[in-house]
Scaffold this active site. Structure first.
Site, PDB file in Angstrom:
ATOM      1  N   TYR A 160       0.847  -1.188   0.000  1.00  0.00           N
ATOM      2  CA  TYR A 160       0.000   0.000   0.000  1.00  0.00           C
ATOM      3  C   TYR A 160       0.881   1.236   0.000  1.00  0.00           C
ATOM      4  O   TYR A 160       1.819   1.328   0.795  1.00  0.00           O
ATOM      5  CB  TYR A 160      -0.888  -0.005   1.250  1.00  0.00           C
ATOM      6  N   ASP A 255       9.286   2.880  -0.039  1.00  0.00           N
ATOM      7  CA  ASP A 255       8.218   3.502   0.735  1.00  0.00           C
ATOM      8  C   ASP A 255       8.457   3.134   2.195  1.00  0.00           C
ATOM      9  O   ASP A 255       8.111   2.042   2.641  1.00  0.00           O
ATOM     10  CB  ASP A 255       6.858   3.008   0.240  1.00  0.00           C
ATOM     11  N   LYS A 283       3.952   8.643   9.166  1.00  0.00           N
ATOM     12  CA  LYS A 283       3.807   7.979  10.464  1.00  0.00           C
ATOM     13  C   LYS A 283       4.806   8.480  11.525  1.00  0.00           C
ATOM     14  O   LYS A 283       4.635   9.596  12.010  1.00  0.00           O
ATOM     15  CB  LYS A 283       3.822   6.456  10.255  1.00  0.00           C
TER      16      LYS A 283
END
Ligand code: PLP
Length: 443
Positions: A160, A255, A283
């Site tokens: 994702y 990522d 995050k």
């Protein structure tokens, strides 16, 4: 509109009382917010039942609207790596709030955090701040396309990279075919530029390069995947991708929205000794406030506006409150020499002891773990790609999730997510967790 939890019907009266206010809040939210939530996984759709509404968080614990408390294994999906509401971060936020929330003009603080990150993460010279991981990944592929003057990207099934159009593409059964959109609203025109491969399958990536010679701008990957449950790269997969990208003039994008500042201070680049051309963050980097970032070498980053032609912007990018929370969080980790060792040790204990208990109960399972990311798959075989993650027993996971929730342990509400261990989880919380797993009834 609420679908009551199927696993708790035995005890539905108790259930209704325990989550009375959450249920009422969900009913109300449902009227005004699509599906009652602002991000789909929060709705408990995959595990069933009513989402628990939270009202406060501190250290290792969450408190819900009915005053139930939980040991938190989501930690806001990663950002709360220090545990919730860390006192020093809170102090910084109060101090900054007094000075102003947002200026829409450059601040010294932005340079401070940029300098700190580029000095501490391998192989990056410049970093651009954005407000989410989605924005970071979306901008990184635009930059990769602008830099290489090529259109196509390669991604992996089960990874994702946020919800921008290019990433919401599922491969057909033959992964070497053009992608099909897996959300209405993503056009076929966009889908045709996203190629999918199976995680850990280097031959498929080689095939894609062979069939799309000179057209692939970048390969983007979660260097340790966390969005199909925790899945690790195997057999030097990352090194082999590096070599393939070099051979074909494509960029390698890590990522690290999940892995950055979690697996190590230098992220997966450091842990696996593989250099990426572009790295995306989110995050942990925001310490709980909305932040994302993407970074790379000068020769690539210089192509971004205003210096270069690749456009990218943001009203709240580099927001002072977010920068304060992020920088303080990173500094606390940096100044604590034993931080990652301790965090990894906690996770290792959880992995080992949960595994032992499930084995004693003769429940087939696999636990995947890297650093402080881990997932329990109820599967008899190892899980190293999305197909295998799908073959796991997800209805058993849903049962596991609800029983642990009832015992005050808050796991991610889906078998396709990783648990994010925080530094606030200590022996006491580990014991509570293991006690809950011991009570787990396999039916
Ligand atoms: C969470 C996540 C994203 C998206 O970040 P948002 O802040 O939710 O937009 C992108 N990539 C990975 C690997 C993620 O885990």
């Amino acid at each position: 509109m609420i679908i009551r939890c199927q696993h708790i019907t035995k005890n539905s009266q108790l259930f209704i009382m325990k989550y009375q206010r959450s249920s009422a809040l969900f009913d109300e939210a449902y009227k005004y917010i699509p599906g009652g939530v602002n991000s789909p996984v929060r709705a408990f759709k995959s595990v069933g039942g009513v989402p628990v509404f939270m009202k406060s968080a501190n250290g290792a614990y969450l408190t819900d609207a009915d005053d139930n408390t939980y040991v938190d294994y989501i930690n806001s999906w990663g950002p709360a790596i220090l545990g919730h509401t860390h006192p020093e971060v809170l102090e910084e936020l109060k101090m900054q709030a007094e000075k102003g929330f947002s200026f829409g003009a450059p601040t010294e603080l932005e340079t401070e955090i940029a300098k700190f990150i580029t000095e501490n993460v391998p192989n990056i010279d410049q970093i651009r701040m954005v407000s989410s991981g989605t924005e970071a990944c979306m901008s990184a592929i635009r930059l990769a396309r602008g830099f290489t003057k090529r259109d196509k990207i390669v991604k992996f099934e089960g990874c994702y990279h946020g919800h921008s159009d290019s990433f919401l593409i599922k491969a057909g059964s033959g992964a070497a075919t053009f992608g099909n959109p897996n959300s209405p609203g993503v056009t076929e025109g966009t889908a045709k530029d996203t190629l999918n491969a199976r995680y850990n399958d280097i031959e498929q990536v080689e095939d894609l390069f062979r069939h799309n010679e000179g057209q692939i701008a970048a390969v983007i990957i979660e260097p340790v995947a966390g969005n199909m449950g925790c899945v690790l790269p195997e057999n030097d997969f990352l090194q082999k991708l590096r070599t393939l990208c070099d051979k074909n003039g494509a960029l390698l994008i890590f990522d690290e929205v999940m892995t950055g500042f979690r697996l190590a201070f230098g992220g997966a680049q450091e842990v696996y000794s593989v250099k990426a051309d572009l790295v995306t963050f989110g995050k942990v980097i925001g310490g709980g406030l909305p932040v994302g970032a993407f970074a790379g070498r000068n020769e690539i980053m210089d192509h971004l506006a205003p210096k270069g032609a690749v456009y990218q912007a943001g009203t709240l990018s580099g927001n002072p409150l977010a920068m304060r929370a992020g920088l303080k969080t990173l500094q606390i980790i940096k100044n604590d020499a034993g931080f990652f060792e301790r965090l990894n040790k906690t996770t290792e204990i959880l992995d080992r002891e949960i595994g032992k208990i499930l084995s004693e109960k003769s429940i087939p399972h696999r636990i995947n773990r890297k650093g402080s990311m881990m997932s329990v798959f109820f599967h008899i075989k190892s899980v190293s790609n999305f197909d295998e993650a799908q073959q796991a027993n997800h209805s058993l996971f849903n049962n596991f999730f609800h029983q642990l929730l009832k015992s005050g342990i808050y796991l991610p509400p889906s078998g396709y997510e990783t648990y994010f261990i925080s530094d606030a989880i200590k022996e006491k919380e580990i014991d509570m967790t293991l006690e809950a797993v011991r009570k787990f009834e396999y039916s």
